[in-house]
Scaffold this active site. Structure first.
Site, PDB file in Angstrom:
ATOM      1  N   ASP A  41       8.612 -13.790   3.650  1.00  0.00           N
ATOM      2  CA  ASP A  41       7.224 -13.449   3.916  1.00  0.00           C
ATOM      3  C   ASP A  41       6.773 -14.315   5.094  1.00  0.00           C
ATOM      4  O   ASP A  41       7.484 -15.214   5.539  1.00  0.00           O
ATOM      5  CB  ASP A  41       6.332 -13.638   2.679  1.00  0.00           C
ATOM      6  CG  ASP A  41       5.052 -12.800   2.792  1.00  0.00           C
ATOM      7  OD1 ASP A  41       4.728 -12.336   3.914  1.00  0.00           O
ATOM      8  OD2 ASP A  41       4.364 -12.601   1.781  1.00  0.00           O
TER       9      ASP A  41
HETATM   10  C1  NOJ Z   1       1.885 -11.613   4.388  1.00  0.00           C
HETATM   11  C2  NOJ Z   1       1.900 -10.724   3.170  1.00  0.00           C
HETATM   12  O1  NOJ Z   1       2.099 -11.500   2.015  1.00  0.00           O
HETATM   13  C3  NOJ Z   1       2.952  -9.644   3.229  1.00  0.00           C
HETATM   14  O2  NOJ Z   1       2.779  -8.791   2.148  1.00  0.00           O
HETATM   15  C4  NOJ Z   1       2.881  -8.916   4.534  1.00  0.00           C
HETATM   16  O3  NOJ Z   1       3.812  -7.870   4.572  1.00  0.00           O
HETATM   17  C5  NOJ Z   1       3.118  -9.911   5.665  1.00  0.00           C
HETATM   18  N1  NOJ Z   1       2.069 -10.902   5.635  1.00  0.00           N
HETATM   19  C6  NOJ Z   1       3.186  -9.252   7.026  1.00  0.00           C
HETATM   20  O4  NOJ Z   1       1.956  -8.819   7.412  1.00  0.00           O
END
Ligand code: NOJ
Length: 764
Positions: A298
């Site tokens: 993430d």
């Molecule tokens: C953080 C989020 O937790 C995740 O779900 C998302 O896909 C990413 N950012 C990218 O934007």
């Protein structure tokens, strides 16, 4: 990268370039099997180029997270040209994607195309309802179609990989991200995960070659939905039983459906950050489940392992993440800076890099990116597809199916189509932005059909509108904290005035679209701002109220549920919100949604979920205080999981099993007669719950193990048969072994988790 590395890189690149002419780009030969093409390509790759494939950069603007300090556009361009970038996220639009893809394909030595990721969570530009709302439809076909529309539009805008579906089971409405998932149940969540994956990717891996499919990503692996106290990014500390029986099943279903990628999660799980967890990423995902796609971190979660106190610095975090099986680094910039050195110093085995790169390249080949890197960059298609009438029809259909009727006393609904004086009240009724929800990066602001616009189409009624009160003050954006209006009540009088003479008052109240989603945890689940007060004031003047709720999570509305005669759960329904709500209010569509998450009576009940354990003292048998309950509120939810009404009624009778005793491996058939006993044609979600009465580990009081969405004309009766096999009868022990145990099982079949016809059987 450090200086000595730059030197080493330059030498190895020069060497590679000089030998390049001798080597052919044999990996471009379409006739060869993918695995052979990957091997041919990898043989030609330098270590830097391999590490580059594991590096993912955000586009050159801050959209989905804090901008990295050193990550300016110039550096990113430079890294792209060197082949040090394998993927980008949040670059969108056929033209923009083509521009970055061109650098990767035409300016780097091996011309490896980028995989372009984006948060296509409930649509790209034409937005579907938020995922939690879609889950309320229990309509797998509609959910799949909605994901197809999302893939269709995203792929036309250059994107070939979505960071969805989010399959985190969540039981705590305080957590803002419940809006992104399918609610509290692993069985329903698993079915929906598969529907969404099939919608995004197609049914089989070859479908990824089509121009309108994109790779999916099951996230967040794992247990992010169990953040303590519902506080965003918080610690997760759960039992193995919960992990294996509740958290992991939707992820496993995703793998069985062929999902091509996983995203790990921000949280620690029992002391280990998911990003650094070999147990999750290697032992379970890659070894046990034999997942052969890749895992992306993430956003900067590799870096966050330092904050967690699990890694001492960038190099340590990088080594731990790669060893644990995190194949691609989203925006931490750690792999690109540290990994080559770590391999050279022997701290990370090159075979691990090879494995990660092999996985990433596999997905790129499967998408057909090597055969045509610009296949998603067709501007004519982009124009034709995005926002098309067909896509709008699909999301409208999905929106209607997502609405849940929570209360309808005296048949206040549906509204009459003519001759009624209707007062519409609430700022959200006239809001074209909030209904778009939280994940709507590619949509244009203020493009939803508002409830006011939807209702205005029913021209034979007299409709008046007043906002009554603003919900928020100041800007409403994805990245900023919202400020709620608790002071300005200047609109109350005007709202009261229109309520006075109205036959029916429709009040649209609830959460703003940016009040749920990432970073939006709440400790109060009531109507925010002045809205409760406005509701009570209007009620004094005219109690004939239809409350239309807008929200991205279960709300606690005990006062409204007691006093207000009609309540419609309308979530945030996306682009077509107003049309969907109006069609339901006027009876052109008979609602059939069922809650995918329990609604608490107050926030103190959270986490509250239907598939809880019994406890040793479930009932008040001795008529004293010593039983499992609260002293100040009933222990049941306000509205339970699986609950939802219709304008018609459904009766259940003749629950039957094909036998009363079974041996393991046999199929159990459960049949029931369902009659539409009311005055409208309608749809009912027939739900089957199971309880294993005594087992080697305590089992929940009930668990959803089957359901069917049934269409019934008024007066019609159908016999519905649901089946149970070993797959539904067993459970995981604390080591992750699946057990099917003999004994008595109770079943319940009905239209909600809190009521139904009951029976039982023996398993030998
Ligand atoms: C953080 C989020 O937790 C995740 O779900 C998302 O896909 C990413 N950012 C990218 O934007």
């Amino acid at each position: 990268m450090k200086n000595n590395l730059i030197l080493a890189t330059t030498i190895s690149t020069l060497f590679a370039i000089t030998t390049m002419n001798a080597q052919k780009k044999t990996y471009l030969d379409k006739t060869k099997p993918i695995e052979e093409r990957i091997d041919l390509l990898m043989k030609q790759m330098t270590l830097d180029e391999k590490v580059g494939q594991m590096n993912q950069y955000n586009g050159f603007w801050e959209v989905t997270g804090p901008a990295p300090k050193g990550g300016d556009a110039e550096t990113k361009y430079e890294h792209l040209r060197k082949g040090w970038v394998g993927s980008m996220l949040s670059v969108r639009g056929a033209k923009n994607v083509k521009a970055v893809q061109k650098i990767a394909v035409e300016e780097t030595r091996l011309g490896i195309p980028l995989i372009i990721g984006f948060d296509v969570i409930h649509g790209y530009k034409t937005l579907s309802p938020i995922p939690l709302a879609e889950a309320a439809s229990w309509d797998l076909e509609a959910i799949k179609k909605s994901a197809q529309v999302a893939a269709d539009e995203a792929s036309a805008a250059g994107i070939n990989w979505t960071f969805g579906p989010m399959v985190d089971v969540a039981r705590d409405a305080r957590w803002g991200r419940v809006m992104e998932g399918s609610g509290e149940d692993p069985f329903l969540g698993s079915k929906i995960a598969v529907a969404r994956i099939n919608g995004f990717q197609g049914e089989k891996v070859e479908d990824l070659l089509n121009v309108n499919t994109i790779a999916a990503c099951a996230k967040h692996f794992a247990a992010y939905g169990f953040a303590e106290a519902g506080k965003e990014y918080n610690t997760v500390d759960i039992s193995n039983s919960t992990l294996y029986n509740v958290v992991l099943p939707p992820f496993k279903a995703a793998n069985d459906a062929g999902v091509r990628t996983y995203m790990n999660s921000f949280n620690i799980l029992n002391g280990v950050p998911a990003t650094g967890s070999s147990f999750l990423q290697r032992d379970i995902l890659k070894e046990k489940w034999k997942f052969n796609g890749f895992v992306v971190s993430d956003w900067a979660s590799v870096r966050e392992m330092v904050n967690h106190g699990f890694a001492k610095d960038a190099a340590d975090a990088t080594a731990k993440a790669v060893i644990a099986g995190s194949d691609m680094d989203m925006e931490a910039h750690y792999y690109v800076a540290e990994l080559v050195n770590l391999v050279k110093s022997g701290k990370v085995k090159e075979s691990l890099i090879d494995d990660a790169v092999h996985r990433i390249l596999r997905v790129k080949f499967e998408l057909g990116l090597f055969d045509d890197p610009y296949k998603y960059c067709n501007e004519a298609r982009e124009k034709a597809v995005i926002g098309s009438k067909t896509n709008n029809n699909v999301v409208l259909d999905m929106a209607k199916k997502s609405i849940v009727l929570l209360k309808n006393e005296n048949n206040l609904l549906p509204l009459k189509k003519s001759g009624q004086k209707i007062a519409l009240i609430g700022a959200l009724a006239n809001d074209k932005n909030s209904p778009l929800g939280s994940w709507r990066i590619a949509s244009d602001d203020n493009t939803a059909v508002s409830v006011l616009e939807g209702m205005q189409q029913y021209k034979d009624n007299q409709l008046t509108f007043e906002k009554g009160t603003d919900v928020t003050i100041g800007k409403t954006t994805f990245v900023d904290e919202l400020v709620f209006n608790t002071t300005d009540k200047s609109g109350f009088e005007a709202a009261k005035n229109i309520a006075k003479g109205a036959d029916v008052v429709v009040m649209v109240l609830g959460e703003h679209g940016f009040q749920t989603g990432e970073g939006r945890s709440r400790t109060d689940l009531n109507l925010p701002g002045n809205q409760q007060e406005l509701l009570e004031e209007i009620y004094k003047i005219n109690p004939n109220i239809v409350l239309v709720l807008n929200n991205g999570r279960p709300l606690s509305i005990p006062w409204a549920s007691e006093k207000i005669p009609a309540i419609v759960e309308a979530w945030q329904l996306g682009t077509q919100t107003g049309n969907a709500v109006a069609q339901v209010l006027y009876g052109d569509y008979n609602p059939s949604g069922k809650l995918p998450m329990s609604f608490p009576r107050n926030v103190g009940q959270c986490p509250i979920y239907y598939n809880n354990y019994n406890t040793g003292r479930p009932v008040n048998s001795d008529k004293n205080v010593f039983w499992s309950h609260y002293t100040d509120v009933e222990k049941t939810p306000l509205f339970p999981f699986g609950f939802g009404l219709s304008y018609t009624t459904f009766d259940y009778k003749n629950l039957k099993l094909n036998k009363v005793t079974f041996v393991k491996g046999e199929t159990i058939e459960v049949s029931v007669e369902v009659t539409n006993s009311g005055n409208y044609d309608g749809k009912e979600v027939v739900q089957l719950y199971l309880h294993d009465v005594a087992a080697s580990l305590a089992r929940p009081v009930k668990e959803l193990k089957g359901f069917e969405l049934v269409k019934l004309k008024k007066g019609e009766t159908k016999t519905i048969t649901l089946t149970l096999t070993d797959k539904e009868l067993g459970f995981f022990d604390n080591d992750g072994n699946y057990l099917v145990e003999s004994g008595t099982f109770k079943i319940m079949v009905g239209g909600s988790s809190d009521r139904g016809l009951e029976s039982s059987f023996e398993l030998k």
